[in-house]
Design a protein around this motif. Structure first.
Motif, PDB file in Angstrom:
ATOM      1  N   LYS A  38       0.998  -1.131  -0.101  1.00 60.16           N
ATOM      2  CA  LYS A  38      -0.109  -0.065   0.048  1.00 60.16           C
ATOM      3  C   LYS A  38       0.905   1.340  -0.001  1.00 60.16           C
ATOM      4  CE  LYS A  38      -3.899  -2.298   2.345  1.00 60.16           C
ATOM      5  NZ  LYS A  38      -4.836  -1.994   3.492  1.00 60.16           N
ATOM      6  N   SER A  39       2.100   1.115   0.234  1.00 61.14           N
ATOM      7  CA  SER A  39       2.937   2.384  -0.146  1.00 61.14           C
ATOM      8  C   SER A  39       3.526   2.785  -1.413  1.00 61.14           C
ATOM      9  CB  SER A  39       4.142   2.089   1.027  1.00 61.14           C
ATOM     10  OG  SER A  39       4.986   1.159   0.445  1.00 61.14           O
ATOM     11  N   LEU A  40       3.780   3.887  -1.445  1.00 61.91           N
ATOM     12  CA  LEU A  40       4.384   4.760  -2.702  1.00 61.91           C
ATOM     13  C   LEU A  40       5.625   4.099  -3.003  1.00 61.91           C
ATOM     14  CD1 LEU A  40       3.596   6.720  -5.084  1.00 61.91           C
ATOM     15  CD2 LEU A  40       4.683   8.381  -3.559  1.00 61.91           C
ATOM     16  N   ASN A  41       5.779   3.619  -4.157  1.00 64.10           N
ATOM     17  CA  ASN A  41       6.956   3.344  -4.555  1.00 64.10           C
ATOM     18  C   ASN A  41       7.971   4.494  -5.026  1.00 64.10           C
ATOM     19  OD1 ASN A  41       9.481   2.387  -5.844  1.00 64.10           O
ATOM     20  ND2 ASN A  41       8.350   0.697  -6.916  1.00 64.10           N
ATOM     21  N   PRO A  42       9.225   4.833  -4.036  1.00 62.66           N
ATOM     22  CA  PRO A  42       9.879   5.915  -4.287  1.00 62.66           C
ATOM     23  C   PRO A  42      10.617   5.928  -5.781  1.00 62.66           C
ATOM     24  CG  PRO A  42      11.005   4.242  -2.876  1.00 62.66           C
ATOM     25  CD  PRO A  42       9.712   3.839  -3.118  1.00 62.66           C
ATOM     26  N   GLU A  43      10.495   4.932  -6.414  1.00 65.05           N
ATOM     27  CA  GLU A  43      11.064   4.962  -7.821  1.00 65.05           C
ATOM     28  C   GLU A  43      10.072   5.340  -8.969  1.00 65.05           C
ATOM     29  OE1 GLU A  43      14.557   2.267  -8.459  1.00 65.05           O
ATOM     30  OE2 GLU A  43      14.517   1.611  -6.523  1.00 65.05           O
ATOM     31  N   TYR A  44       8.985   5.352  -8.433  1.00 65.11           N
ATOM     32  CA  TYR A  44       7.717   5.501  -9.321  1.00 65.11           C
ATOM     33  C   TYR A  44       7.932   7.003 -10.113  1.00 65.11           C
ATOM     34  CZ  TYR A  44       3.252   7.433 -10.828  1.00 65.11           C
ATOM     35  OH  TYR A  44       2.054   8.160 -11.398  1.00 65.11           O
ATOM     36  N   ASN A  45       8.609   8.066  -9.578  1.00 64.21           N
ATOM     37  CA  ASN A  45       8.667   9.109 -10.163  1.00 64.21           C
ATOM     38  C   ASN A  45       9.593   9.169 -11.454  1.00 64.21           C
ATOM     39  OD1 ASN A  45       6.662  10.251  -8.349  1.00 64.21           O
ATOM     40  ND2 ASN A  45       8.353  11.441  -7.116  1.00 64.21           N
ATOM     41  N   GLU A  46      10.863   8.317 -11.038  1.00 64.24           N
ATOM     42  CA  GLU A  46      11.827   8.242 -12.076  1.00 64.24           C
ATOM     43  C   GLU A  46      11.307   7.661 -13.116  1.00 64.24           C
ATOM     44  OE1 GLU A  46      16.369   6.605 -12.834  1.00 64.24           O
ATOM     45  OE2 GLU A  46      15.354   6.311 -10.714  1.00 64.24           O
ATOM     46  N   LEU A  47      10.481   6.493 -12.921  1.00 62.79           N
ATOM     47  CA  LEU A  47       9.883   5.675 -14.037  1.00 62.79           C
ATOM     48  C   LEU A  47       9.167   6.519 -15.004  1.00 62.79           C
ATOM     49  CD1 LEU A  47       9.171   2.891 -15.459  1.00 62.79           C
ATOM     50  CD2 LEU A  47       7.349   2.853 -13.551  1.00 62.79           C
ATOM     51  N   VAL A  48       8.005   7.292 -14.563  1.00 65.62           N
ATOM     52  CA  VAL A  48       7.161   8.076 -15.409  1.00 65.62           C
ATOM     53  C   VAL A  48       8.066   9.121 -16.119  1.00 65.62           C
ATOM     54  CG1 VAL A  48       5.351   9.837 -15.080  1.00 65.62           C
ATOM     55  CG2 VAL A  48       5.376   7.874 -13.725  1.00 65.62           C
ATOM     56  N   GLU A  49       8.975   9.846 -15.474  1.00 69.64           N
ATOM     57  CA  GLU A  49       9.691  10.845 -16.367  1.00 69.64           C
ATOM     58  C   GLU A  49      10.602  10.232 -17.294  1.00 69.64           C
ATOM     59  OE1 GLU A  49      11.736  13.661 -13.648  1.00 69.64           O
ATOM     60  OE2 GLU A  49      10.111  13.627 -12.409  1.00 69.64           O
ATOM     61  N   LEU A  50      10.991   9.035 -16.952  1.00 64.93           N
ATOM     62  CA  LEU A  50      11.883   7.981 -18.013  1.00 64.93           C
ATOM     63  C   LEU A  50      10.832   7.871 -19.368  1.00 64.93           C
ATOM     64  CD1 LEU A  50      14.239   5.690 -16.158  1.00 64.93           C
ATOM     65  CD2 LEU A  50      14.769   7.660 -17.667  1.00 64.93           C
ATOM     66  N   ILE A  51       9.874   7.500 -19.121  1.00 64.37           N
ATOM     67  CA  ILE A  51       8.838   7.101 -20.015  1.00 64.37           C
ATOM     68  C   ILE A  51       8.496   8.364 -20.883  1.00 64.37           C
ATOM     69  CG2 ILE A  51       6.423   6.685 -20.471  1.00 64.37           C
ATOM     70  CD1 ILE A  51       6.440   4.742 -18.018  1.00 64.37           C
ATOM     71  N   PHE A  52       8.134   9.584 -20.303  1.00 65.23           N
ATOM     72  CA  PHE A  52       7.863  10.865 -21.042  1.00 65.23           C
ATOM     73  C   PHE A  52       9.036  11.174 -21.956  1.00 65.23           C
ATOM     74  CE2 PHE A  52       4.573  12.067 -17.917  1.00 65.23           C
ATOM     75  CZ  PHE A  52       3.598  11.911 -18.519  1.00 65.23           C
ATOM     76  N   HIS A  53      10.366  10.790 -21.393  1.00 61.95           N
ATOM     77  CA  HIS A  53      11.549  11.432 -22.094  1.00 61.95           C
ATOM     78  C   HIS A  53      11.929  10.623 -23.294  1.00 61.95           C
ATOM     79  CE1 HIS A  53      13.131  14.767 -19.749  1.00 61.95           C
ATOM     80  NE2 HIS A  53      13.068  14.113 -18.655  1.00 61.95           N
ATOM     81  N   ARG A  54      11.744   9.212 -23.146  1.00 59.83           N
ATOM     82  CA  ARG A  54      12.122   8.359 -24.146  1.00 59.83           C
ATOM     83  C   ARG A  54      10.923   8.256 -25.168  1.00 59.83           C
ATOM     84  NH1 ARG A  54      15.166   3.682 -20.166  1.00 59.83           N
ATOM     85  NH2 ARG A  54      16.922   5.138 -19.846  1.00 59.83           N
TER      86      ARG A  54
END
Length: 382
Positions: A38-54
């Motif tokens: 139930k907790s927020l994955n701290p690496e979720y932010n990096e994942l989303v930004e990588l998707i946008f960039h790539r």
């Protein structure tokens, strides 16, 4: 699937890709990553930004974000669209949102919109029972691209698939980064959910590339070679000195990106600024994914100099490793990726907290200056 970050790190947050004609949907999940469900994955932010960039690199235009929670599964997709707002809180069109505001703010805006949607908190538990905390990111291509094209752009580096039975070994090695790692067969068996009887032979771990690459690539592509130690029924993984396949793979993928852009130049026009930005991003991909072969001699000398104390905060190492040595990490004052040398005069031994703060903290520059003050007799400015 999992992505590799621009510094060669494994981003421990999962995403799934769906492709239909010229539409690309990426489903991202904020849960997991070693945290509770139930907790927020701290690496979720990096994942989303990588998707946008790539995906921007292959000219995939962001066209919207949609809630994927179980609570709203009965709603049609258009009813689950997140209404994004600009920095002043005004509604903003999705189709050019990332172009106008950038990947980081787009990620923040999606989070805020998800929080407003149905008054539920961003990617938290829905009705006490939704473990699939997901958002659908939708992109539109102006040309036909295969599923493999999209996956190769997202992954950027040729890494083993997480569905591979031996992928946990790759993850262990890439996340550790140590010169040498030893694990017993029992530990490895638990990690990969069972080893065959042949794992107790040197041939199983032999570093030949003629066969069984589906297994062996999990240490080859991490830049390691394996050897079996029959006396202790364990396996030693040692950095090979040959480096991983990442540099050549990123070159190949970058060339693939470039070929895609050349092929479809007639379909899409770009401003000079956009072309310059894309060229700069391509250069950064080449530069930042390099795996640098670090000298074990330098590491040993720096650790010996520290005598078990962090050279940044001057506190004792937080714990001892299984081999009895204090746990300290090596930090290059001028990063290798910025041309810094792998020498004793450019390296310190520090605790994990100081290491992260030196890289990401708001006081990193002050800490760096403090290092030169205290260790001016051994450190050299570059």
């Amino acid at each position: 699937m999992y992505l590799i970050g621009n510094t060669g790190n494994l981003v421990n947050a999962e995403c799934n890709v769906e492709i239909a004609e010229r539409r690309v949907d990426v489903l991202v999940s904020s849960s997991g990553g070693g945290q509770t469900e139930k907790s927020l994955n701290p690496e979720y932010n990096e994942l989303v930004e990588l998707i946008f960039h790539r995906l921007d690199f292959m000219r995939a235009a962001f066209s919207g974000a949609f809630i994927e929670s179980a609570k709203h599964a009965a709603l049609e997709l258009r009813e689950r669209r997140l209404e994004l707002q600009d920095v002043q809180g005004n509604p903003a069109p999705n189709h050019n949102f990332v172009k106008h505001f950038g990947a980081r703010y787009a990620r923040i805006a999606i989070g805020r919109a998800a929080k407003r949607f149905g008054r539920e908190q961003l990617l938290t538990n829905v009705d006490g029972g939704n473990s699939q905390k997901r958002v659908r990111l939708r992109f539109q291509l102006s040309y036909e691209a295969s599923h493999n094209d999209v996956i190769s752009v997202l992954q950027a580096i040729d890494a083993p698939r997480p569905t591979n039975k031996y992928f946990p070994i790759y993850k262990l090695l890439t996340e550790s980064g140590q010169e040498q790692i030893v694990r017993t067969l029992g530990e490895l068996s638990n990690m990969v959910e069972g080893l065959p009887p042949s794992a107790e032979t040197p041939q199983f771990w032999a570093n030949t590339r003629e066969h069984q690459l589906q297994r062996k690539d999990n240490w080859f592509k991490a830049g390691y070679e394996a050897s079996y130690l029959p006396e202790s029924r364990s396996v030693r993984f040692v950095k090979s000195g040959k480096g991983s396949d990442r540099l050549s793979s990123s070159d190949q993928v970058a060339e693939h990106f470039a070929s895609l852009l050349r092929v479809f130049d007639s379909d899409v026009s770009e401003t000079n600024n956009q072309q310059a930005a894309r060229a700069s991003f391509l250069e950064s991909v080449h530069r930042t994914v390099r795996q640098f072969n670090r000298s074990q001699a330098v590491q040993s000398e720096v650790l010996n100099r520290a005598q078990g104390y962090c050279e940044c905060c001057e506190q004792k190492a937080p714990f001892k490793k299984l081999d009895g040595n204090p746990y300290l990490e090596i930090h290059h004052v001028l990063p290798l990726a910025q041309g810094g040398p792998d020498t004793v005069e450019n390296a310190i031994a520090c605790c994990a907290n100081c290491h992260r703060e030196l890289h990401f903290g708001v006081l990193s520059e002050q800490l760096k200056e403090g290092l030169f003050t205290r260790l001016g007799n051994v450190l050299v400015r570059h």
